[in-house]
Write a protein that holds these residues in place. Structure first.
Motif, PDB file in Angstrom:
ATOM      1  N   ALA A 179     -14.490  31.761  37.817  1.00  0.00           N
ATOM      2  CA  ALA A 179     -14.012  30.638  38.050  1.00  0.00           C
ATOM      3  C   ALA A 179     -12.503  30.149  37.798  1.00  0.00           C
ATOM      4  CB  ALA A 179     -14.851  29.337  37.489  1.00  0.00           C
ATOM      5  N   MET A 180     -12.084  30.551  36.799  1.00  0.00           N
ATOM      6  CA  MET A 180     -10.877  30.189  36.288  1.00  0.00           C
ATOM      7  C   MET A 180      -9.969  31.043  36.696  1.00  0.00           C
ATOM      8  SD  MET A 180     -10.759  27.453  34.607  1.00  0.00           S
ATOM      9  CE  MET A 180     -12.043  26.718  35.681  1.00  0.00           C
ATOM     10  N   GLY A 181     -10.417  32.352  37.022  1.00  0.00           N
ATOM     11  CA  GLY A 181      -9.356  33.559  37.352  1.00  0.00           C
ATOM     12  C   GLY A 181      -8.447  33.132  38.712  1.00  0.00           C
ATOM     13  N   GLU A 182      -8.775  32.350  39.540  1.00  0.00           N
ATOM     14  CA  GLU A 182      -7.990  32.354  40.760  1.00  0.00           C
ATOM     15  C   GLU A 182      -6.873  31.373  40.450  1.00  0.00           C
ATOM     16  OE1 GLU A 182      -9.466  28.607  43.043  1.00  0.00           O
ATOM     17  OE2 GLU A 182     -11.226  29.388  42.192  1.00  0.00           O
ATOM     18  N   TYR A 183      -6.846  30.894  39.150  1.00  0.00           N
ATOM     19  CA  TYR A 183      -5.618  29.994  38.951  1.00  0.00           C
ATOM     20  C   TYR A 183      -4.634  30.740  37.933  1.00  0.00           C
ATOM     21  CZ  TYR A 183      -9.030  26.280  39.729  1.00  0.00           C
ATOM     22  OH  TYR A 183     -10.010  25.489  40.259  1.00  0.00           O
ATOM     23  N   PHE A 184      -4.818  31.954  37.783  1.00  0.00           N
ATOM     24  CA  PHE A 184      -4.002  32.661  36.861  1.00  0.00           C
ATOM     25  C   PHE A 184      -2.876  33.431  37.442  1.00  0.00           C
ATOM     26  CE2 PHE A 184      -7.263  31.757  33.634  1.00  0.00           C
ATOM     27  CZ  PHE A 184      -6.503  31.041  32.879  1.00  0.00           C
ATOM     28  N   ALA A 185      -1.614  33.405  36.974  1.00  0.00           N
ATOM     29  CA  ALA A 185      -0.424  34.415  37.593  1.00  0.00           C
ATOM     30  C   ALA A 185      -1.083  36.072  37.312  1.00  0.00           C
ATOM     31  CB  ALA A 185       0.764  33.983  37.019  1.00  0.00           C
ATOM     32  N   PRO A 186      -0.555  36.946  38.191  1.00  0.00           N
ATOM     33  CA  PRO A 186      -1.043  38.149  37.771  1.00  0.00           C
ATOM     34  C   PRO A 186      -0.510  38.452  36.047  1.00  0.00           C
ATOM     35  CG  PRO A 186       0.077  38.006  39.742  1.00  0.00           C
ATOM     36  CD  PRO A 186       0.250  36.648  39.046  1.00  0.00           C
ATOM     37  N   GLY A 187      -1.631  38.905  35.669  1.00  0.00           N
ATOM     38  CA  GLY A 187      -1.660  39.328  34.154  1.00  0.00           C
ATOM     39  C   GLY A 187      -1.773  38.144  33.437  1.00  0.00           C
ATOM     40  N   GLY A 188      -1.695  36.748  33.898  1.00  0.00           N
ATOM     41  CA  GLY A 188      -1.335  35.499  33.235  1.00  0.00           C
ATOM     42  C   GLY A 188      -2.659  34.932  32.488  1.00  0.00           C
ATOM     43  N   GLY A 189      -3.964  35.516  32.933  1.00  0.00           N
ATOM     44  CA  GLY A 189      -5.242  35.065  32.188  1.00  0.00           C
ATOM     45  C   GLY A 189      -5.621  35.834  31.004  1.00  0.00           C
ATOM     46  N   GLU A 190      -4.914  36.835  30.758  1.00  0.00           N
ATOM     47  CA  GLU A 190      -4.935  37.504  29.260  1.00  0.00           C
ATOM     48  C   GLU A 190      -4.473  36.857  28.090  1.00  0.00           C
ATOM     49  OE1 GLU A 190      -7.076  40.496  29.028  1.00  0.00           O
ATOM     50  OE2 GLU A 190      -7.200  40.204  31.180  1.00  0.00           O
ATOM     51  N   LYS A 191      -5.197  36.389  27.268  1.00  0.00           N
ATOM     52  CA  LYS A 191      -4.695  35.651  26.127  1.00  0.00           C
ATOM     53  C   LYS A 191      -3.736  36.268  25.323  1.00  0.00           C
ATOM     54  CE  LYS A 191      -8.619  34.284  24.396  1.00  0.00           C
ATOM     55  NZ  LYS A 191      -9.603  33.851  23.773  1.00  0.00           N
TER      56      LYS A 191
END
Length: 119
Positions: free
Chosen positions: A97-109
């Protein structure tokens, strides 16, 4: 870019703690409002999973100019708490659900090392 000297300083800093974690994420600028809105309604099942995994004093901060998110949480054992939430049954649904909000590579902490702490 780090240097060996800086890496050594960060790795040996007395401010390092197994109880505190700070991390960065990057949200797509055009999705910032939606991302913030989604966090006004975090699923109770996700909240409970975080608690059960040992996360507490968890906060998210946003720099709206570029979508940088700073996350902070505490746990008795940060590494164990991160493993526990990754293994929680709800996590794949929440991540999707949250993946759609992140910039490319931006969802990796991107975990930030601590180098100063005033209790």
């Amino acid at each position: 870019m780090t240097t060996p000297e800086l890496d050594t300083l960060l790795a040996t800093s007395e401010a390092r703690s197994p109880h505190r974690c700070c991390f960065l994420l990057h949200v797509r600028p055009e999705r910032l409002a939606d991302y913030v809105e989604a966090h006004q309604h975090v699923w109770e099942e996700m909240r409970e999973a975080l608690r059960e995994a040992g996360w507490h004093n968890y906060s998210l901060f946003l720099r709206a100019e570029d979508g940088m998110v700073v996350g902070y949480f505490e746990a008795d054992d940060v590494d164990a708490a991160q493993r526990a939430i990754a293994e929680a049954a709800i996590s794949p649904r929440w991540e999707a659900a949250m993946g759609e909000y992140f910039a490319p590579g931006g969802g990796e902490k991107q975990i930030l090392p601590a180098y100063f702490h005033l209790a």
